[in-house]
Design a protein around this motif. Structure first.
Motif, PDB file in Angstrom:
ATOM      1  N   ILE A  89      31.199 108.114 -41.549  1.00  0.00           N
ATOM      2  CA  ILE A  89      31.346 109.465 -40.998  1.00  0.00           C
ATOM      3  C   ILE A  89      30.560 109.593 -39.698  1.00  0.00           C
ATOM      4  CG2 ILE A  89      30.734 111.898 -41.368  1.00  0.00           C
ATOM      5  CD1 ILE A  89      31.424 111.461 -44.338  1.00  0.00           C
ATOM      6  N   GLY A  90      29.354 109.064 -39.684  1.00  0.00           N
ATOM      7  CA  GLY A  90      28.535 109.134 -38.477  1.00  0.00           C
ATOM      8  C   GLY A  90      29.193 108.441 -37.294  1.00  0.00           C
ATOM      9  N   MET A  91      29.741 107.246 -37.533  1.00  0.00           N
ATOM     10  CA  MET A  91      30.418 106.523 -36.455  1.00  0.00           C
ATOM     11  C   MET A  91      31.593 107.341 -35.925  1.00  0.00           C
ATOM     12  SD  MET A  91      30.329 102.669 -38.073  1.00  0.00           S
ATOM     13  CE  MET A  91      31.320 101.880 -36.828  1.00  0.00           C
ATOM     14  N   ARG A  92      32.428 107.836 -36.831  1.00  0.00           N
ATOM     15  CA  ARG A  92      33.604 108.595 -36.392  1.00  0.00           C
ATOM     16  C   ARG A  92      33.215 109.884 -35.673  1.00  0.00           C
ATOM     17  NH1 ARG A  92      37.320 109.642 -41.073  1.00  0.00           N
ATOM     18  NH2 ARG A  92      38.616 110.620 -39.482  1.00  0.00           N
ATOM     19  N   LEU A  93      32.205 110.574 -36.176  1.00  0.00           N
ATOM     20  CA  LEU A  93      31.774 111.815 -35.524  1.00  0.00           C
ATOM     21  C   LEU A  93      31.223 111.555 -34.128  1.00  0.00           C
ATOM     22  CD1 LEU A  93      30.120 113.917 -38.371  1.00  0.00           C
ATOM     23  CD2 LEU A  93      32.182 114.481 -37.070  1.00  0.00           C
ATOM     24  N   VAL A  94      30.397 110.525 -33.989  1.00  0.00           N
ATOM     25  CA  VAL A  94      29.842 110.220 -32.668  1.00  0.00           C
ATOM     26  C   VAL A  94      30.960 109.852 -31.695  1.00  0.00           C
ATOM     27  CG1 VAL A  94      28.356 108.629 -31.370  1.00  0.00           C
ATOM     28  CG2 VAL A  94      27.536 109.638 -33.506  1.00  0.00           C
ATOM     29  N   ILE A  95      31.911 109.030 -32.147  1.00  0.00           N
ATOM     30  CA  ILE A  95      33.044 108.680 -31.286  1.00  0.00           C
ATOM     31  C   ILE A  95      33.809 109.938 -30.891  1.00  0.00           C
ATOM     32  CG2 ILE A  95      35.285 107.502 -31.197  1.00  0.00           C
ATOM     33  CD1 ILE A  95      34.002 105.373 -33.134  1.00  0.00           C
ATOM     34  N   GLU A  96      34.092 110.776 -31.864  1.00  0.00           N
ATOM     35  CA  GLU A  96      34.867 111.991 -31.597  1.00  0.00           C
ATOM     36  C   GLU A  96      34.114 112.944 -30.668  1.00  0.00           C
ATOM     37  OE1 GLU A  96      37.704 114.819 -31.369  1.00  0.00           O
ATOM     38  OE2 GLU A  96      37.958 112.804 -32.165  1.00  0.00           O
ATOM     39  N   LEU A  97      32.856 113.193 -30.959  1.00  0.00           N
ATOM     40  CA  LEU A  97      32.085 114.136 -30.148  1.00  0.00           C
ATOM     41  C   LEU A  97      31.911 113.637 -28.717  1.00  0.00           C
ATOM     42  CD1 LEU A  97      29.403 115.170 -32.777  1.00  0.00           C
ATOM     43  CD2 LEU A  97      31.247 116.613 -31.871  1.00  0.00           C
ATOM     44  N   SER A 111      33.872 111.497 -27.117  1.00  0.00           N
ATOM     45  CA  SER A 111      35.128 111.328 -26.384  1.00  0.00           C
ATOM     46  C   SER A 111      35.916 112.619 -26.207  1.00  0.00           C
ATOM     47  CB  SER A 111      35.992 110.256 -27.060  1.00  0.00           C
ATOM     48  OG  SER A 111      36.332 110.652 -28.359  1.00  0.00           O
ATOM     49  N   ARG A 112      35.455 113.716 -26.783  1.00  0.00           N
ATOM     50  CA  ARG A 112      36.131 115.008 -26.565  1.00  0.00           C
ATOM     51  C   ARG A 112      36.101 115.409 -25.099  1.00  0.00           C
ATOM     52  NH1 ARG A 112      33.981 119.018 -31.329  1.00  0.00           N
ATOM     53  NH2 ARG A 112      35.085 117.982 -33.030  1.00  0.00           N
ATOM     54  N   ASN A 113      35.070 114.996 -24.411  1.00  0.00           N
ATOM     55  CA  ASN A 113      34.884 115.358 -23.010  1.00  0.00           C
ATOM     56  C   ASN A 113      34.927 114.069 -22.192  1.00  0.00           C
ATOM     57  OD1 ASN A 113      33.487 115.772 -20.494  1.00  0.00           O
ATOM     58  ND2 ASN A 113      32.663 117.671 -21.330  1.00  0.00           N
ATOM     59  N   ARG A 114      35.964 113.919 -21.366  1.00  0.00           N
ATOM     60  CA  ARG A 114      36.132 112.682 -20.582  1.00  0.00           C
ATOM     61  C   ARG A 114      34.921 112.407 -19.700  1.00  0.00           C
ATOM     62  NH1 ARG A 114      40.661 110.039 -20.524  1.00  0.00           N
ATOM     63  NH2 ARG A 114      40.392 109.175 -18.449  1.00  0.00           N
ATOM     64  N   GLN A 115      34.301 113.460 -19.205  1.00  0.00           N
ATOM     65  CA  GLN A 115      33.146 113.276 -18.337  1.00  0.00           C
ATOM     66  C   GLN A 115      31.979 112.676 -19.115  1.00  0.00           C
ATOM     67  OE1 GLN A 115      31.223 116.860 -16.776  1.00  0.00           O
ATOM     68  NE2 GLN A 115      31.597 116.002 -14.751  1.00  0.00           N
ATOM     69  N   VAL A 116      31.729 113.185 -20.310  1.00  0.00           N
ATOM     70  CA  VAL A 116      30.659 112.650 -21.157  1.00  0.00           C
ATOM     71  C   VAL A 116      30.984 111.214 -21.550  1.00  0.00           C
ATOM     72  CG1 VAL A 116      29.556 112.845 -23.432  1.00  0.00           C
ATOM     73  CG2 VAL A 116      29.888 114.883 -22.028  1.00  0.00           C
ATOM     74  N   ALA A 117      32.217 110.979 -21.994  1.00  0.00           N
ATOM     75  CA  ALA A 117      32.619 109.632 -22.393  1.00  0.00           C
ATOM     76  C   ALA A 117      32.503 108.663 -21.220  1.00  0.00           C
ATOM     77  CB  ALA A 117      34.049 109.647 -22.931  1.00  0.00           C
ATOM     78  N   GLY A 147      32.387 100.854 -27.765  1.00  0.00           N
ATOM     79  CA  GLY A 147      33.666 100.244 -27.432  1.00  0.00           C
ATOM     80  C   GLY A 147      34.824 101.195 -27.692  1.00  0.00           C
ATOM     81  N   SER A 148      34.743 101.941 -28.770  1.00  0.00           N
ATOM     82  CA  SER A 148      35.796 102.911 -29.084  1.00  0.00           C
ATOM     83  C   SER A 148      35.831 104.042 -28.074  1.00  0.00           C
ATOM     84  CB  SER A 148      35.599 103.469 -30.492  1.00  0.00           C
ATOM     85  OG  SER A 148      35.747 102.449 -31.446  1.00  0.00           O
ATOM     86  N   THR A 166      40.504 105.282 -33.723  1.00  0.00           N
ATOM     87  CA  THR A 166      39.135 105.500 -34.192  1.00  0.00           C
ATOM     88  C   THR A 166      38.986 105.034 -35.630  1.00  0.00           C
ATOM     89  OG1 THR A 166      38.843 107.359 -32.680  1.00  0.00           O
ATOM     90  CG2 THR A 166      37.325 107.234 -34.538  1.00  0.00           C
ATOM     91  N   GLU A 167      39.937 105.392 -36.478  1.00  0.00           N
ATOM     92  CA  GLU A 167      39.870 104.988 -37.874  1.00  0.00           C
ATOM     93  C   GLU A 167      39.919 103.468 -38.013  1.00  0.00           C
ATOM     94  OE1 GLU A 167      43.095 107.199 -39.575  1.00  0.00           O
ATOM     95  OE2 GLU A 167      41.876 109.023 -39.773  1.00  0.00           O
ATOM     96  N   GLN A 168      40.801 102.806 -37.256  1.00  0.00           N
ATOM     97  CA  GLN A 168      40.898 101.344 -37.322  1.00  0.00           C
ATOM     98  C   GLN A 168      39.623 100.680 -36.808  1.00  0.00           C
ATOM     99  OE1 GLN A 168      44.458 100.523 -35.128  1.00  0.00           O
ATOM    100  NE2 GLN A 168      45.801 101.193 -36.793  1.00  0.00           N
TER     101      GLN A 168
END
Length: 193
Positions: free
Chosen positions: A70-78, A80-86, A138-139, A153-155
């Motif tokens: 869950i932590g990995m997926r949340l960090v990736i999601e949070l 990557s929600r903002n292209r500038q942050v990502a 990497g994700s 993300t899930e894969q």
């Protein structure tokens, strides 16, 4: 963050920063010795904010391997929600990130517990942290150029869990569980403008 996301930290000069921030050179040097110090401080602030948003949802789960997933997926999601942050995060040089760095510290206890309980292989902590952090970074990098994000993300998370020693079916199950929806911190860098 805009400068680093577009030009890259290495190509961003002090002149670029002071012009974009509309401050004097002296004001810049009062707080930072070089752009790299500014970017390191900004990265720390962004990662702390992401962790503060993800951590409450992660800690509601009893199973340590599920907390890692869950932590990995949340960090990736949070991130990557903002292209500038990502874009900013993936352009940083993470090669000097230490085993105890902010990006990794919050997951250390869950990895250690998952190893003790037999969910993950008994591998060196530094290797386990590298698997998690490189899966996440990497994700985030890969998602910058993608439209469909969920399946990737899930894969990626399932692959990271498998690298930690989970059986494929269990890794995929944990990587596809419903995610909680953490709210951005009020006034934070990730809050909607």
């Amino acid at each position: 963050m805009q400068l680093a996301a577009t030009k890259g930290p290495a190509a961003t000069s002090i002149d670029d920063v002071i012009q974009a921030a509309d401050v004097s050179r002296g004001s810049f040097y009062k707080y930072f010795e070089a752009p790299e110090a500014l970017f390191a401080a900004l990265a720390l602030e962004i990662m702390n904010e992401i962790i503060q948003m993800a951590e409450p949802a992660v800690q509601r789960v009893a199973d340590p391997a599920q907390r890692v997933a869950i932590g990995m997926r949340l960090v990736i999601e949070l991130a990557s929600r903002n292209r500038q942050v990502a874009g900013f995060l993936v352009r940083l040089d993470w090669s000097d990130a230490r085993e105890g760095g902010v990006l990794l510290e919050f997951v250390r206890r869950d990895i250690a517990q998952a190893i003790r309980e037999g969910h993950f292989l008994a591998i060196p902590m530094r290797l386990a942290l590298n698997i998690v952090s490189m899966t996440v970074l990497g994700s985030i990098h890969a998602l910058l150029g993608m439209r469909s994000r969920k399946a990737y993300t899930e894969q990626a998370v399932a692959s990271g869990l498998r690298a930690l020693g989970m059986p494929p079916g269990e890794a995929l199950r944990l990587a596809t569980l419903d995610l909680p929806s953490p709210e951005p911190l009020e006034g934070g860098l990730l809050a909607p403008a």
